[in-house]
Scaffold this active site. Structure first.
Site, mmCIF file in Angstrom:
data_model
loop_
_atom_site.group_PDB
_atom_site.id
_atom_site.type_symbol
_atom_site.label_atom_id
_atom_site.label_comp_id
_atom_site.label_asym_id
_atom_site.label_seq_id
_atom_site.Cartn_x
_atom_site.Cartn_y
_atom_site.Cartn_z
ATOM 1 N N HIS A 143 0.871 -1.179 0.000
ATOM 2 C CA HIS A 143 0.000 0.000 0.000
ATOM 3 C C HIS A 143 0.910 1.232 0.000
ATOM 4 O O HIS A 143 2.032 1.159 0.506
ATOM 5 C CB HIS A 143 -0.828 -0.047 1.298
ATOM 6 C CG HIS A 143 -1.888 1.011 1.410
ATOM 7 N ND1 HIS A 143 -1.601 2.309 1.768
ATOM 8 C CD2 HIS A 143 -3.231 0.950 1.247
ATOM 9 C CE1 HIS A 143 -2.729 2.999 1.815
ATOM 10 N NE2 HIS A 143 -3.734 2.214 1.500
ATOM 11 N N CYS B 256 -4.710 2.510 -3.673
ATOM 12 C CA CYS B 256 -3.472 3.044 -3.077
ATOM 13 C C CYS B 256 -2.301 2.109 -3.339
ATOM 14 O O CYS B 256 -1.465 1.884 -2.462
ATOM 15 C CB CYS B 256 -3.626 3.298 -1.584
ATOM 16 S SG CYS B 256 -4.916 4.453 -1.183
ATOM 17 N N LYS C 222 -10.362 -0.483 10.627
ATOM 18 C CA LYS C 222 -10.593 -1.670 9.790
ATOM 19 C C LYS C 222 -11.013 -2.867 10.626
ATOM 20 O O LYS C 222 -11.280 -3.944 10.104
ATOM 21 C CB LYS C 222 -9.325 -2.008 8.992
ATOM 22 C CG LYS C 222 -8.973 -0.953 7.936
ATOM 23 C CD LYS C 222 -7.913 -1.473 6.997
ATOM 24 C CE LYS C 222 -7.158 -0.379 6.288
ATOM 25 N NZ LYS C 222 -7.941 0.307 5.246
ATOM 26 N N GLN D 292 -4.272 -5.108 7.050
ATOM 27 C CA GLN D 292 -5.273 -6.000 6.452
ATOM 28 C C GLN D 292 -5.293 -7.387 7.103
ATOM 29 O O GLN D 292 -6.092 -8.236 6.702
ATOM 30 C CB GLN D 292 -5.011 -6.148 4.945
ATOM 31 C CG GLN D 292 -5.147 -4.871 4.141
ATOM 32 C CD GLN D 292 -6.574 -4.343 4.079
ATOM 33 O OE1 GLN D 292 -7.529 -5.037 4.428
ATOM 34 N NE2 GLN D 292 -6.723 -3.105 3.644
ATOM 35 N N ASP E 164 3.311 -4.548 7.953
ATOM 36 C CA ASP E 164 2.083 -3.751 7.833
ATOM 37 C C ASP E 164 0.910 -4.704 8.067
ATOM 38 O O ASP E 164 0.573 -5.513 7.204
ATOM 39 C CB ASP E 164 2.028 -3.117 6.434
ATOM 40 C CG ASP E 164 0.700 -2.436 6.135
ATOM 41 O OD1 ASP E 164 -0.229 -2.512 6.979
ATOM 42 O OD2 ASP E 164 0.574 -1.827 5.052
#
Lengths: 406, 152
Positions: free
Chosen positions: A121, A361, A224, A201, A198
């Site tokens: 991202h 993104c 999220k 997600q 990261d």
């Protein structure tokens, strides 16, 4: 899992959009919030709104306690060793920038390497471009397999003795690829590099154990994972956080301040300048309570069912291309031959189906997939199998409509 | 399945321009200017080439990639503005922007086929798609005028 009972906890899901029941499939962008989380925010502002770590009055004590209790819930949720390792941030972007700025810029120089994947991202890409430009370090990429996965042999070859930082997304927000970050961390450590993950997600959708992954930093966002926007987390190993200089200075983060010098507070507060998003932090704690009551394993299983069904149903529609590997997290990126993703998205919206259309993104990844944009349907545990069928039918209708007018 | 709502947006004239774009390509005239514009939120791209002669748009072409709305809007725009004075073109750009935002607009200006895009007003998320080529045109007109001023 009783989906209907769960859906009843999310007030927003019970509405009509453009004359159809809302089918919310844009969870990778942001998730919906259960009443329990919304009530927590209202309760804070109605009953004990006060600044934290300052006053000695009663409300201030209540607010501080709840704020720090939420930190402990987060620590437990991701299996960190200590709450000193849980830094509140504005979200994943803020967390990653903090690592890039306070760790990367301070320690990298000419000849050093940063390695990331091609499926990052922009939030885990641009901060590293900036560090490379500022320090003279080199930014490198792992190669990607045609199915959108990473090969550990490639990882091994790309990370060298000069590599100081490896940063990789746990789950791709475009392809749904689940990256072997634990194995990558091992390779990085063998070469003396640190590993940044990261987790934006992955954290909402599966159990996370930062000690098992053995990553050095891990970043994720509240919004999220059914929590409020504007709050997120930076996890870091204590020794690394201890050695980091704060990116922001000011109130809350100090120990002693003189006219010309100041010293910093202990972790985690050293890295949390200014009045934080108190309601957000407490709301994230409530979100974690909700997710934990259902169980992250159960959530992961439910999403896998939805994702497998969606992958199968969409792959079977003639003229539909699905991107990414068959084994994937709970999202499906696709295109319909000859119809632009924006037009597909508008057609689906007319049936009450919310999906994302665009580059997500991740412009460099789009180039690699040889498309400018995709449609993405992303799922959460409150989505039902009927909604996946609804999506598949919506896609067929869009094909029919645009096939007709073309 | 009824497509009534979609029909309101994707009128046949729009789909016709999408399918068979008019004035597609780039001007290779050294007197022309080419400007590019993209929509960073979706990745749509438009390149508009134009040539100004005696204060009028003598030639215009476009290239790009994107949705049916942005690309058809570009095609219809090139038809509507050819031969207009720079001042008239600016008026038309303003007029079009008002139209797709569902606001009052001058009826004596001729938007041609581009009138069909008025349905976009009902889809706020798509207004930027429709206006992208017109914004590129605006930029192109400014650059063309600047370039002419700089010439001896």
């Amino acid at each position: 899992m009783d989906i209907q009972a769960i859906r009843a906890d999310f007030p927003i899901l019970n509405q009509q959009v453009n004359g159809h029941p809302l089918v919310y499939l844009d969870n990778a962008a942001t998730s919906q919030k259960p009443k329990a989380v919304i009530d927590t925010l209202v309760d804070y502002y109605n009953n004990y709104n006060s600044n934290v770590h300052r006053g000695v009055h009663t409300l201030g004590t209540v607010a501080t306690n709840r704020y720090e209790e939420a930190r402990e819930k987060i620590r437990h949720f991701i299996h960190a060793k200590s709450t000193k390792e849980i830094i509140y941030t504005r979200g994943t972007t803020d967390s990653l920038n903090m690592i890039a700025y306070s760790y990367g810029r301070a320690r990298l120089g000419q000849g050093d390497e940063i390695v990331i994947s091609p499926m990052e991202h922009h939030a885990n890409l641009i901060p590293w471009q900036q560090v490379a430009q500022a320090t003279g370090a080199t930014l490198k990429y792992f190669p990607m397999q045609p199915d959108g996965t990473l090969d550990l042999d490639d990882v091994q070859k790309t990370i060298t003795d000069r590599t100081k930082i490896v940063s990789c997304t746990h789950v791709s927000n475009v392809l749904g690829t689940v990256n072997p970050v634990k194995a990558i961390a091992k390779i990085a450590h063998d070469k003396g590099a640190i590993m940044v993950v990261d987790g934006a997600q992955s954290t909402p959708h599966q159990p996370i154990d930062v000690q098992d992954l053995d990553c050095d930093f891990f970043a994720f966002s509240s919004h999220k994972m059914i929590g409020p926007t504007g709050i997120g987390v930076l996890y870091g190993k204590e020794a690394l956080l201890e050695a980091m200089e704060p990116m922001e200075t000011g109130g809350e983060m100090i120990d002693e301040v003189g006219l010309f010098h100041a010293t910093w507070a202990d972790l985690p507060w050293k890295l949390e300048a200014g009045t934080p998003h108190i309601a957000g932090a407490i709301g994230l704690g409530a979100a974690i309570d909700y997710l934990s009551a259902i169980g992250m394993e159960a959530i992961h299983e439910q999403e896998k069912k939805l994702s497998d069904a969606a992958y199968k149903m969409l792959s079977e529609i003639k003229g539909v291309t699905v991107y990414g590997p068959a084994a994937r997290a709970g999202l499906v990126s696709f295109n319909i031959d000859g119809i632009h993703p924006h037009d597909v998205s508008t057609a689906l919206d007319m049936e009450g189906i919310a999906v994302r259309a665009g580059h997500h993104c991740a412009q460099p990844l789009m180039k690699q997939l040889a498309c400018e944009s995709t449609v993405r349907a992303s799922f959460y545990f409150y989505n039902s199998m009927e909604e996946i069928e609804y999506l598949a039918n919506g896609i067929k209708h869009a094909k029919e409509f645009f096939g007709h007018v073309f | 399945m009824s497509f009534n709502n979609l029909d309101q947006l994707y009128r046949s004239v729009i789909m016709d321009h999408y399918k068979s774009p008019r004035n597609h390509g780039t001007l290779d005239d050294p007197e022309s200017v080419t400007v590019s514009m993209n929509n960073p939120s979706c990745g749509d791209k438009i390149h508009v080439s134009l040539k100004i002669e005696d204060g009028k748009i003598a030639a215009v072409k476009y290239e790009g990639s994107g949705c049916a709305i942005s690309q058809s809007s570009a095609s219809m725009m090139t038809e509507a503005i050819k031969g207009l004075s720079v001042e008239q073109a600016h008026e038309l750009i303003y007029d079009f922007s008002e139209l797709v935002q569902g606001r009052e607009h001058e009826d004596d200006l001729d938007l041609g086929d581009a009138e069909a895009l008025q349905g976009v007003a009902q889809y706020p998320a798509r207004i930027k798609c429709a206006t992208l080529p017109w914004k590129a045109l605006e930029k192109g007109l400014r650059e063309a005028i600047e370039e002419q001023k700089e010439k001896p």
